[in-house]
Design a protein around this motif. Structure first.
Motif, short mmCIF file in Angstrom:
data_model
loop_
_atom_site.label_atom_id
_atom_site.label_comp_id
_atom_site.label_asym_id
_atom_site.label_seq_id
_atom_site.Cartn_x
_atom_site.Cartn_y
_atom_site.Cartn_z
N PRO A 108 0.79 -1.24 0.00
CA PRO A 108 0.00 0.00 0.00
C PRO A 108 0.82 1.28 0.00
CG PRO A 108 -0.20 -1.17 2.10
CD PRO A 108 0.45 -2.11 1.15
N ALA A 109 1.90 1.34 0.76
CA ALA A 109 2.68 2.59 0.80
C ALA A 109 3.38 2.88 -0.52
CB ALA A 109 3.68 2.56 1.96
N PRO A 110 4.13 1.93 -1.10
CA PRO A 110 4.72 2.20 -2.42
C PRO A 110 3.68 2.48 -3.49
CG PRO A 110 5.81 0.33 -1.39
CD PRO A 110 4.60 0.65 -0.53
N ARG A 111 2.54 1.79 -3.41
CA ARG A 111 1.51 2.03 -4.42
C ARG A 111 0.90 3.42 -4.26
NH1 ARG A 111 -3.80 -1.84 -5.56
NH2 ARG A 111 -4.57 -0.70 -7.39
N MET A 112 0.70 3.86 -3.01
CA MET A 112 0.16 5.20 -2.80
C MET A 112 1.14 6.26 -3.32
SD MET A 112 -2.49 6.90 -1.67
CE MET A 112 -3.37 5.96 -0.41
N ARG A 113 2.43 6.02 -3.12
CA ARG A 113 3.43 6.96 -3.64
C ARG A 113 3.27 7.10 -5.16
NH1 ARG A 113 7.49 4.41 -2.28
NH2 ARG A 113 8.08 5.49 -0.34
N GLU A 114 3.08 5.98 -5.85
CA GLU A 114 2.92 6.03 -7.30
C GLU A 114 1.63 6.73 -7.71
OE1 GLU A 114 3.41 2.72 -9.85
OE2 GLU A 114 5.38 2.19 -9.03
N VAL A 115 0.56 6.53 -6.93
CA VAL A 115 -0.70 7.22 -7.24
C VAL A 115 -0.47 8.73 -7.27
CG1 VAL A 115 -3.00 7.79 -6.37
CG2 VAL A 115 -2.23 5.41 -6.36
N VAL A 116 0.18 9.24 -6.25
CA VAL A 116 0.41 10.69 -6.16
C VAL A 116 1.36 11.15 -7.25
CG1 VAL A 116 1.19 12.57 -4.67
CG2 VAL A 116 -0.05 10.64 -3.67
N THR A 121 2.12 13.86 -12.64
CA THR A 121 2.56 13.74 -14.03
C THR A 121 1.42 14.02 -14.99
OG1 THR A 121 4.23 12.09 -13.39
CG2 THR A 121 3.60 12.19 -15.71
N ILE A 122 0.24 13.49 -14.70
CA ILE A 122 -0.92 13.71 -15.57
C ILE A 122 -1.30 15.19 -15.57
CG2 ILE A 122 -3.38 13.21 -15.86
CD1 ILE A 122 -2.72 10.42 -14.55
N TRP A 123 -1.35 15.79 -14.41
CA TRP A 123 -1.72 17.22 -14.33
C TRP A 123 -0.70 18.10 -15.05
CZ3 TRP A 123 -2.83 16.55 -8.43
CH2 TRP A 123 -4.11 15.99 -8.27
N ASP A 124 0.56 17.74 -14.97
CA ASP A 124 1.59 18.51 -15.67
C ASP A 124 1.38 18.42 -17.18
OD1 ASP A 124 4.15 20.01 -15.77
OD2 ASP A 124 4.91 18.18 -16.67
N CYS A 125 1.01 17.25 -17.65
CA CYS A 125 0.70 17.07 -19.08
C CYS A 125 -0.44 17.98 -19.50
CB CYS A 125 0.36 15.60 -19.34
SG CYS A 125 -0.33 15.26 -20.98
N TRP A 126 -1.49 18.02 -18.73
CA TRP A 126 -2.65 18.84 -19.09
C TRP A 126 -2.35 20.33 -19.00
CZ3 TRP A 126 -6.64 15.79 -15.63
CH2 TRP A 126 -6.87 14.53 -16.21
N GLN A 127 -1.61 20.72 -17.98
CA GLN A 127 -1.38 22.14 -17.74
C GLN A 127 -0.30 22.71 -18.65
OE1 GLN A 127 -3.29 23.94 -15.83
NE2 GLN A 127 -2.20 25.88 -16.02
N ASN A 128 0.77 21.97 -18.86
CA ASN A 128 1.95 22.50 -19.54
C ASN A 128 2.25 21.86 -20.89
OD1 ASN A 128 2.62 24.26 -17.28
ND2 ASN A 128 3.21 22.38 -16.20
N GLY A 129 1.44 20.88 -21.28
CA GLY A 129 1.65 20.26 -22.57
C GLY A 129 2.82 19.31 -22.63
N TYR A 139 1.59 1.33 -12.06
CA TYR A 139 0.82 2.11 -13.03
C TYR A 139 1.69 2.52 -14.21
CZ TYR A 139 -2.40 2.58 -9.07
OH TYR A 139 -3.24 2.33 -8.03
N ARG A 140 1.04 2.61 -15.35
CA ARG A 140 1.69 3.10 -16.57
C ARG A 140 0.72 4.05 -17.28
NH1 ARG A 140 2.55 -0.51 -22.04
NH2 ARG A 140 3.06 1.23 -23.45
N PHE A 141 1.20 5.25 -17.58
CA PHE A 141 0.41 6.24 -18.32
C PHE A 141 1.31 6.88 -19.37
CE2 PHE A 141 -1.39 6.06 -14.02
CZ PHE A 141 -2.72 5.75 -14.32
N ASP A 142 1.04 6.58 -20.62
CA ASP A 142 1.86 7.17 -21.69
C ASP A 142 1.05 7.45 -22.95
OD1 ASP A 142 1.49 4.61 -22.64
OD2 ASP A 142 3.60 4.01 -22.43
N LEU A 143 -0.26 7.61 -22.79
CA LEU A 143 -1.12 7.96 -23.91
C LEU A 143 -2.08 9.06 -23.49
CD1 LEU A 143 -2.27 7.48 -26.80
CD2 LEU A 143 -3.79 5.77 -25.77
N MET A 144 -2.01 10.21 -24.16
CA MET A 144 -2.94 11.30 -23.91
C MET A 144 -3.16 12.04 -25.21
SD MET A 144 -4.98 12.99 -22.04
CE MET A 144 -4.66 11.92 -20.63
#
Length: 240
Positions: A108-116, A121-129, A139-144
């Motif tokens: 749970p602790a390492p997973r929560m770290r990754e959630v945050v 990372t997602i918000w930075d993509c939306w805000q700054n392109g 988790y893996r996120f590389d499509l937007m």
């Protein structure tokens, strides 16, 4: 020290009046818990009925929701509230994750770290392109694509708090979060000798040594004097 208040009703029809009342009384933040109801919908209603009070989840259960889902909900609430939304997350316990929410329980602790980290990372993509490129253990996120990108908002820095009891999660809070929801059952000794050192260790680990970290703990304050409001408060206290 600032005084906050809990959402003692989840009736979406009565929340505007309740939210305006606690804002007029001078409370700093209105918190919505995830127990019998969704924690986010009441805050969406409260955001449109208030103009000053902060609005946060205390807490939303993290692991049943993808960080991408949490990112979208938080982004919309941050925009609707003019930057007053605080995302409070918690892991819940193994039994509820596996048997009530049908979610695999793992680290749970390492997973929560990754959630945050993924949220940021997602918000930075939306805000700054920036290119979305997050790869972790869980988790893996590389499509937007533009169709799914809500774009920048006026207040993109969404505070993230985490609920923590053991030292591993307290370190995560200090390392990657803006605040910590302390368990309601605590003592000065527990906070001083157990929680605070672990949070400080996490902050040092990530080079975050400033004084802008927030500790939140809860108690019950009955707002209003009608029999209906008293009944809501009594029922809320029974549920905790």
């Amino acid at each position: 020290m600032k005084l906050d208040v809990g959402m003692l009703t989840h009736d979406l029809k009565t929340i505007p009046e309740y939210a305006r009342k606690v804002e007029a009384l001078g409370f700093d933040c209105l918190w919505s818990a995830e127990t019998q109801h969704d924690p986010f919908l009441p805050l969406a209603v409260a955001a449109t009925a208030t103009g000053r009070i902060k609005l946060g989840t205390s807490i939303a259960v993290a692991f049943p929701r993808s960080p991408m889902v949490l990112a979208h909900i938080s982004w919309d609430l941050a925009k609707a509230s003019g930057g007053r939304f605080i995302l409070g997350l918690g892991s819940q316990v193994k039994g509820h994750n596996e048997r009530r929410l049908s979610v695999k329980w793992e680290a749970p602790a390492p997973r929560m770290r990754e959630v945050v980290q993924a949220l940021r990372t997602i918000w930075d993509c939306w805000q700054n392109g920036t290119k979305l490129n997050f790869k972790g253990q869980f988790y893996r996120f590389d499509l937007m694509t533009p169709f799914f990108n809500p774009g920048p908002i006026e207040h993109p820095r969404v505070p993230v708090y985490v609920a923590a009891v053991n030292q591993a999660m307290c370190r995560v809070a200090g390392e990657v979060c803006d605040g910590l929801h302390v368990h309601p059952f605590n003592s000065p000794k527990y906070l001083r000798e157990f929680v605070r050192p672990a949070v400080d260790e996490g902050r040092v680990r990530s080079g975050r040594n400033g004084s802008d970290f927030v500790y939140v703990t809860s108690s019950f304050v009955v707002v209003g004097d009608t029999e209906a409001e008293q009944a809501i408060a009594r029922q809320a206290m029974k549920q905790q």
